[in-house]
Design a protein around this motif. Structure first.
Motif, PDB file in Angstrom:
ATOM      1  N   UNK A  70       2.367  -1.298  11.370  1.00  0.00           N
ATOM      2  CA  UNK A  70       1.418   0.627  11.966  1.00  0.00           C
ATOM      3  C   UNK A  70       2.191   1.494  12.437  1.00  0.00           C
ATOM      4  N   UNK A  71       2.831   0.947  13.615  1.00  0.00           N
ATOM      5  CA  UNK A  71       3.964   2.234  14.951  1.00  0.00           C
ATOM      6  C   UNK A  71       4.820   2.539  13.548  1.00  0.00           C
ATOM      7  N   UNK A  72       6.014   0.756  12.617  1.00  0.00           N
ATOM      8  CA  UNK A  72       7.086   2.380  12.231  1.00  0.00           C
ATOM      9  C   UNK A  72       6.538   3.070  10.950  1.00  0.00           C
ATOM     10  N   UNK A  73       4.919   2.268   9.990  1.00  0.00           N
ATOM     11  CA  UNK A  73       4.703   3.423   9.180  1.00  0.00           C
ATOM     12  C   UNK A  73       4.025   4.545   9.684  1.00  0.00           C
ATOM     13  N   UNK A  74       3.358   5.134  10.888  1.00  0.00           N
ATOM     14  CA  UNK A  74       3.489   6.393  11.797  1.00  0.00           C
ATOM     15  C   UNK A  74       4.277   7.213  12.160  1.00  0.00           C
ATOM     16  N   UNK A  75       5.298   6.554  12.807  1.00  0.00           N
ATOM     17  CA  UNK A  75       6.378   6.960  12.486  1.00  0.00           C
ATOM     18  C   UNK A  75       7.568   7.720  11.662  1.00  0.00           C
ATOM     19  N   UNK A  76       7.201   6.461  10.760  1.00  0.00           N
ATOM     20  CA  UNK A  76       8.205   6.669   9.869  1.00  0.00           C
ATOM     21  C   UNK A  76      10.109   6.437  10.803  1.00  0.00           C
ATOM     22  N   UNK A  77       9.884   5.117  11.828  1.00  0.00           N
ATOM     23  CA  UNK A  77      10.808   5.086  12.631  1.00  0.00           C
ATOM     24  C   UNK A  77      10.849   3.565  12.303  1.00  0.00           C
ATOM     25  N   UNK A  78      12.617   3.284  12.670  1.00  0.00           N
ATOM     26  CA  UNK A  78      12.748   1.805  13.596  1.00  0.00           C
ATOM     27  C   UNK A  78      11.749   2.031  15.166  1.00  0.00           C
ATOM     28  N   UNK A  79      11.200   0.128  14.917  1.00  0.00           N
ATOM     29  CA  UNK A  79      10.728  -0.029  16.222  1.00  0.00           C
ATOM     30  C   UNK A  79      11.875  -1.180  16.721  1.00  0.00           C
ATOM     31  N   UNK A  80      11.971  -1.459  18.194  1.00  0.00           N
ATOM     32  CA  UNK A  80      12.984  -2.238  18.503  1.00  0.00           C
ATOM     33  C   UNK A  80      11.515  -2.616  20.248  1.00  0.00           C
ATOM     34  N   UNK A  81      12.024  -4.433  20.459  1.00  0.00           N
ATOM     35  CA  UNK A  81      11.114  -4.304  21.434  1.00  0.00           C
ATOM     36  C   UNK A  81      12.218  -5.012  22.140  1.00  0.00           C
ATOM     37  N   UNK A  82      11.933  -5.027  23.790  1.00  0.00           N
ATOM     38  CA  UNK A  82      13.151  -5.204  24.798  1.00  0.00           C
ATOM     39  C   UNK A  82      12.761  -5.734  25.924  1.00  0.00           C
ATOM     40  N   UNK A  83      13.198  -6.237  26.852  1.00  0.00           N
ATOM     41  CA  UNK A  83      12.915  -6.132  28.252  1.00  0.00           C
ATOM     42  C   UNK A  83      14.687  -6.367  29.071  1.00  0.00           C
TER      43      UNK A  83
END
Length: 445
Positions: A232-245
């Protein structure tokens, strides 16, 4: 090199630094010295191997951290803990978490600590495709949080251009600022990033895709392991999405840009031992191998100010060791599957709130992804059926909500072996947060 050989090599390299760090904590901190002595360690040299170190009891947890702070306030006139090992006048940076009590748990940094922290963050930024010179809209909380000023400074040291609007500014201001500065990178919790999707048409008269954001760097809460949330996030923004700590005691992990989530790559093996796994009940070491699961015990290998030394994080972590199916990089990856203090024992079945949320997400696009588990008393003991509020999607008009609830209940029972009682609620009913959104709410009858 296979997974076992890789972990054995890491153990050897950690052991090159651990004796010095153990001796440092023993000498400089009355707190750690007393904890070591209570564990039968009268001299740092008594910890004579990596296996001996792993067999030591937990020396710090969240409650002990706060007690250490309370003691130092009384005895030494500062709230930074009896576990502080460096001289107070060498502490140049302070960050914190709030925990469940609302009282801050402080993390202190000397100049060396801060430099290493920025080195680790630089590795995360590079892995996420953030470039020196990028405009980065920083929308994590700025009020002392580790993801706040600490990351802003790390971005500056890296050569990026952070615009620190902060989560506290609110969704409307964050969106207006994004329209003005046109960031290449957005940083925030998954909840905040999702709220911007929902509010952009109202606040800006356009979808978030029009902002031109190319990289989204998330941290602070779970969510991106769920395929529907990530997509959902990737499609809405047209962006790469990264999960981090990252941020605390030189920890640093980040996912790769593969379409599927294969865990967060651990990028700080040379500076801290973040996944020293133990059984959450017995606190006995869990053998470290591909697929191992346990509570993470954190030890910083070079920290000066207030080091983590066998500190129980409360995170239940699963590690994967080997070549990443997403990017091909060889190493250790980890997923945080839940919090030990959130685990629910439902008629002998132990379950984390995030597991229920993951199952509910399978019912997209009928559901928004927002879930709330409402308990009459704190876990772990929970009587079935577990009450679960499931928010409908914005486009769910005409959905047979009774049938949807029944299907979710059946799927949860089939997948997780627990009974839940699903209440569907309209879109926008469940509280959103710009910081961390809690899945579990305790509301006495």
């Amino acid at each position: 090199m296979d997974a076992d050989e890789y972990l054995a090599t890491l153990a050897e390299r950690r052991w090159r630094k651990l004796p010095r760090q153990i001796a440092y904590c023993f000498e400089k901190s009355s707190y750690y010295r007393a904890r070591f002595q209570a564990a039968g360690i009268g001299d740092p040299r008594d910890v004579d191997s990596f296996d001996t170190f792993r067999a030591l009891p937990v020396l710090m947890d969240k409650a002990a951290h706060r007690q250490s702070q309370e003691a130092s306030l009384v005895e030494q006139g500062h709230p930074f803990g009896m576990h502080l090992c460096a001289a107070l006048d060498t502490v140049i940076h302070v960050a914190a978490t709030s925990g469940t009590t609302g009282e801050p748990t402080f993390y202190t940094f000397t100049r060396k600590d801060l430099a290493i922290t920025q080195t680790v963050f630089a590795r995360l930024f590079a892995k996420a495709g953030i470039r020196p010179g990028d405009t980065v809209l920083h929308a994590f909380g700025l009020s002392l949080w580790l993801a706040g000023v600490t990351i802003v400074q790390a971005l500056e040291a890296y050569g990026a251009r952070p615009v620190a609007v902060g989560a506290e500014a609110g969704v409307a201001k964050i969106l207006r600022t994004a329209r003005l500065v046109r960031p290449r990178v957005l940083m925030g919790t998954p909840s905040l990033v999702g709220r911007l999707i929902e509010r952009a048409p109202q606040e800006l008269g356009c979808d978030v895709a029009a902002l031109g954001i190319e990289v989204i760097f998330c941290a602070g809460e779970p969510g991106l392991t769920i395929a529907s949330v990530r997509e959902r996030i990737r499609a809405a923004y047209g962006a790469q999405v990264f999960d981090a700590t990252g941020g605390a005691w030189h920890n640093g992990t980040v996912s790769c840009d593969a379409p599927d989530h294969h865990g967060m790559h651990y990028l700080a093996e040379d500076y801290c031992f973040r996944y020293d796994l133990v059984d959450p009940v017995t606190r006995r070491p869990v053998p470290l191998r591909d697929g191992a699961l346990g509570e993470a015990i954190h030890t910083a290998l070079e920290y000066e100010a207030g080091p983590a030394m066998r500190s129980a994080t409360g995170d239940m972590v699963e590690i994967r060791v080997g070549e990443c199916p997403g990017c091909g990089e060889f190493g250790t990856r980890m997923n945080i599957v839940g919090r030990t203090d959130d685990v629910m024992n439902v008629k002998g079945v132990k379950i984390y709130p995030e597991a229920i949320r993951t199952v509910v997400a399978e019912f997209s696009p009928d559901v928004s992804g927002q879930v709330q588990i409402v308990l009459p008393a704190p876990p772990p003991r929970v009587e079935p059926p577990v009450p679960v509020r499931v928010e409908l999607a914005q486009t769910a008009a005409g959905v047979d909500t009774a049938a949807l609830a029944s299907r979710i209940e059946a799927r949860v029972r089939e997948t997780l072996a627990v009974r839940v009682r699903v209440e569907t609620v309209p879109f926008g009913s469940l509280e959103r947060s710009n910081l961390k959104t809690k899945l579990l709410l305790v509301k006495p009858d």
